[in-house]
Design a protein around this motif. Sequence first.
Motif, PDB file in Angstrom:
ATOM      1  N   THR A 116      42.594  22.240  40.653  1.00 36.88           N
ATOM      2  CA  THR A 116      41.369  22.459  41.584  1.00 36.88           C
ATOM      3  C   THR A 116      41.308  23.900  41.313  1.00 36.88           C
ATOM      4  O   THR A 116      42.161  25.065  41.532  1.00 36.88           O
ATOM      5  CB  THR A 116      42.193  22.297  42.557  1.00 36.88           C
ATOM      6  OG1 THR A 116      41.860  20.780  43.085  1.00 36.88           O
ATOM      7  CG2 THR A 116      41.305  22.158  43.716  1.00 36.88           C
ATOM      8  N   GLN A 117      40.196  24.570  41.168  1.00 37.10           N
ATOM      9  CA  GLN A 117      40.026  25.923  41.054  1.00 37.10           C
ATOM     10  C   GLN A 117      38.515  26.558  42.350  1.00 37.10           C
ATOM     11  O   GLN A 117      37.857  25.395  42.197  1.00 37.10           O
ATOM     12  CB  GLN A 117      39.299  25.934  39.672  1.00 37.10           C
ATOM     13  CG  GLN A 117      38.536  27.301  39.459  1.00 37.10           C
ATOM     14  CD  GLN A 117      38.436  27.768  37.910  1.00 37.10           C
ATOM     15  OE1 GLN A 117      39.240  26.460  37.382  1.00 37.10           O
ATOM     16  NE2 GLN A 117      37.765  28.664  37.863  1.00 37.10           N
ATOM     17  N   TRP A 118      38.376  27.741  42.538  1.00 35.54           N
ATOM     18  CA  TRP A 118      38.177  27.556  43.417  1.00 35.54           C
ATOM     19  C   TRP A 118      37.708  29.081  43.513  1.00 35.54           C
ATOM     20  O   TRP A 118      38.020  29.910  42.323  1.00 35.54           O
ATOM     21  CB  TRP A 118      37.977  28.014  44.982  1.00 35.54           C
ATOM     22  CG  TRP A 118      39.427  27.988  45.575  1.00 35.54           C
ATOM     23  CD1 TRP A 118      39.690  29.744  46.038  1.00 35.54           C
ATOM     24  CD2 TRP A 118      40.916  27.897  44.875  1.00 35.54           C
ATOM     25  NE1 TRP A 118      40.927  30.382  45.603  1.00 35.54           N
ATOM     26  CE2 TRP A 118      41.793  29.177  45.762  1.00 35.54           C
ATOM     27  CE3 TRP A 118      41.232  26.918  44.513  1.00 35.54           C
ATOM     28  CZ2 TRP A 118      43.041  28.788  45.744  1.00 35.54           C
ATOM     29  CZ3 TRP A 118      42.534  26.657  44.964  1.00 35.54           C
ATOM     30  CH2 TRP A 118      43.231  27.876  45.002  1.00 35.54           C
ATOM     31  N   GLY A 119      36.218  29.681  43.645  1.00 34.68           N
ATOM     32  CA  GLY A 119      35.407  31.171  43.326  1.00 34.68           C
ATOM     33  C   GLY A 119      34.106  31.583  43.536  1.00 34.68           C
ATOM     34  O   GLY A 119      33.891  30.684  44.944  1.00 34.68           O
ATOM     35  N   ASP A 120      33.741  32.334  43.343  1.00 34.27           N
ATOM     36  CA  ASP A 120      32.257  32.597  43.104  1.00 34.27           C
ATOM     37  C   ASP A 120      31.743  31.555  42.058  1.00 34.27           C
ATOM     38  O   ASP A 120      31.295  32.003  40.404  1.00 34.27           O
ATOM     39  CB  ASP A 120      31.720  33.921  43.125  1.00 34.27           C
ATOM     40  CG  ASP A 120      30.520  34.647  43.284  1.00 34.27           C
ATOM     41  OD1 ASP A 120      29.549  33.095  43.360  1.00 34.27           O
ATOM     42  OD2 ASP A 120      30.276  35.252  43.139  1.00 34.27           O
ATOM     43  N   THR A 195      41.669  38.994  31.374  1.00 34.47           N
ATOM     44  CA  THR A 195      42.578  38.436  32.133  1.00 34.47           C
ATOM     45  C   THR A 195      42.357  37.827  33.162  1.00 34.47           C
ATOM     46  O   THR A 195      43.609  37.800  34.493  1.00 34.47           O
ATOM     47  CB  THR A 195      43.954  39.758  32.179  1.00 34.47           C
ATOM     48  OG1 THR A 195      43.119  40.994  32.728  1.00 34.47           O
ATOM     49  CG2 THR A 195      43.974  40.566  30.917  1.00 34.47           C
ATOM     50  N   GLY A 196      41.195  38.251  34.292  1.00 31.83           N
ATOM     51  CA  GLY A 196      41.706  37.548  35.432  1.00 31.83           C
ATOM     52  C   GLY A 196      41.099  38.670  36.350  1.00 31.83           C
ATOM     53  O   GLY A 196      41.961  39.485  36.025  1.00 31.83           O
ATOM     54  N   THR A 197      40.942  38.795  37.270  1.00 28.45           N
ATOM     55  CA  THR A 197      41.276  40.060  38.735  1.00 28.45           C
ATOM     56  C   THR A 197      42.253  38.920  39.615  1.00 28.45           C
ATOM     57  O   THR A 197      42.559  40.098  41.113  1.00 28.45           O
ATOM     58  CB  THR A 197      39.684  40.399  38.890  1.00 28.45           C
ATOM     59  OG1 THR A 197      38.864  38.912  39.616  1.00 28.45           O
ATOM     60  CG2 THR A 197      39.059  41.238  38.369  1.00 28.45           C
ATOM     61  N   GLY A 198      41.662  37.710  40.232  1.00 26.48           N
ATOM     62  CA  GLY A 198      42.209  37.534  41.462  1.00 26.48           C
ATOM     63  C   GLY A 198      41.044  36.770  42.034  1.00 26.48           C
ATOM     64  O   GLY A 198      41.062  35.981  43.694  1.00 26.48           O
ATOM     65  N   ALA A 199      39.886  36.898  42.053  1.00 29.03           N
ATOM     66  CA  ALA A 199      38.238  36.537  42.462  1.00 29.03           C
ATOM     67  C   ALA A 199      38.866  34.848  42.015  1.00 29.03           C
ATOM     68  O   ALA A 199      37.691  34.000  43.133  1.00 29.03           O
ATOM     69  CB  ALA A 199      37.307  37.519  42.053  1.00 29.03           C
ATOM     70  N   GLU A 200      39.074  34.528  41.174  1.00 27.86           N
ATOM     71  CA  GLU A 200      39.209  33.055  40.805  1.00 27.86           C
ATOM     72  C   GLU A 200      40.175  32.103  41.266  1.00 27.86           C
ATOM     73  O   GLU A 200      41.225  33.059  39.680  1.00 27.86           O
ATOM     74  CB  GLU A 200      38.315  33.211  39.075  1.00 27.86           C
ATOM     75  CG  GLU A 200      37.889  31.626  38.942  1.00 27.86           C
ATOM     76  CD  GLU A 200      36.097  30.676  39.924  1.00 27.86           C
ATOM     77  OE1 GLU A 200      35.788  29.522  39.662  1.00 27.86           O
ATOM     78  OE2 GLU A 200      35.448  32.136  40.565  1.00 27.86           O
ATOM     79  N   LEU A 201      40.838  31.311  41.507  1.00 21.30           N
ATOM     80  CA  LEU A 201      41.741  30.962  41.157  1.00 21.30           C
ATOM     81  C   LEU A 201      41.981  29.178  40.911  1.00 21.30           C
ATOM     82  O   LEU A 201      41.189  28.966  41.807  1.00 21.30           O
ATOM     83  CB  LEU A 201      42.834  31.349  42.826  1.00 21.30           C
ATOM     84  CG  LEU A 201      43.054  32.859  43.408  1.00 21.30           C
ATOM     85  CD1 LEU A 201      42.918  32.663  44.676  1.00 21.30           C
ATOM     86  CD2 LEU A 201      43.717  33.206  42.040  1.00 21.30           C
ATOM     87  N   TYR A 202      43.040  29.133  40.717  1.00 26.43           N
ATOM     88  CA  TYR A 202      42.751  27.530  40.450  1.00 26.43           C
ATOM     89  C   TYR A 202      44.835  27.153  41.114  1.00 26.43           C
ATOM     90  O   TYR A 202      45.305  27.519  41.118  1.00 26.43           O
ATOM     91  CB  TYR A 202      43.205  27.028  39.227  1.00 26.43           C
ATOM     92  CG  TYR A 202      43.705  27.067  38.025  1.00 26.43           C
ATOM     93  CD1 TYR A 202      45.266  26.976  38.182  1.00 26.43           C
ATOM     94  CD2 TYR A 202      43.644  28.902  37.949  1.00 26.43           C
ATOM     95  CE1 TYR A 202      45.830  27.425  37.109  1.00 26.43           C
ATOM     96  CE2 TYR A 202      44.664  29.180  36.627  1.00 26.43           C
ATOM     97  CZ  TYR A 202      46.025  28.569  36.973  1.00 26.43           C
ATOM     98  OH  TYR A 202      46.856  29.146  35.779  1.00 26.43           O
TER      99      TYR A 202
END
Length: 316
Positions: A116-120, A195-202
């Motif tokens: 399950t993934q969340w973010g903008d 590497t992502g930032t932490g704005a998009e998480l799963y």
Amino acid sequence: MARIERAWRAWQTSAMNLRRRAAATLAAVAVMAAPAAISAPTPATPTSILAAAPATDWVDFKPSDLLVIDLARGGRVVIALADAFAPVHVANMRVLAHDRWYDGLAIERVQDDYVTQWGDPDGNKSLPPDVTQPAPAEYTRPAAGLPFTALPYPDTFAERVGFSGPFPVAESGDEAWLTHCYGMVGVGRDLNPDTGTGAELYAVIGQPPRGLDRNIAVVGRVVAGMDVLAALPRGTADLGFYATPAERAPIRQVRLASDLPPADQPRFQALKETSETFRAWVHVRANRQDTFFLRPAGAIDVCNAMPPVRPAPAKP
């Protein structure tokens, strides 16, 4: 190999001692209830082991280490943050929560037996200036200096597996990393070298995808709310993304627990991975002898032995 053998002997000794104590407690209670019906001690179970654990074997999560996600349609998810493994990504998440950046975003993807993934979802929201980007590739860390309680069982993906605090850890050579077990939280990213930032998480909601280990920053563990994340409708577009904005699950707010009013702060405890209770609990789970089981497995996977978490008891 010597480290595994030492771990095995320590686990066997402490587990046997605690199993005997738990079985003796159960037998005494049963005799008091129905003395004529008792012919042998009741085998210890994972539940009975935890019930016999002293309060000192449990440790509180600090409110500053819990990320609290409240969904707009109801439901709360609480994540224990793993600063020791991905300090820059976790620091970014703290900034985003403090700046209320996550508020109003959405769960955009629910892929069956995966994540399950969340973010903008639309990628239109600018990140605060205090967010480090690009973040380093915090996929592993040095094993030296990391508190680590090894499991006495082999692993497919690493030379050693075990736990550091409430988190499942793998080690090979001089490297250590968090494993992709059920309920673990990772940072969404684009193709390498992003590497992502932490704005998009799963969060992992299915069979542990251990092949992702060492390829993504893992930043924490869901300690409450997996029932919420795992029960969401599955997305029907590619990779489990929701096909329309109306299908998304909006996020009302995300806060560190320490930033919530005291009465609204979730409080949880984890069983100490260094305790005799934990060793006994793992041993019993790997060697079930209660009435349902015919053949004990004699082993257990790291993802099936994560230290139990419970709501903190009310203070007297």
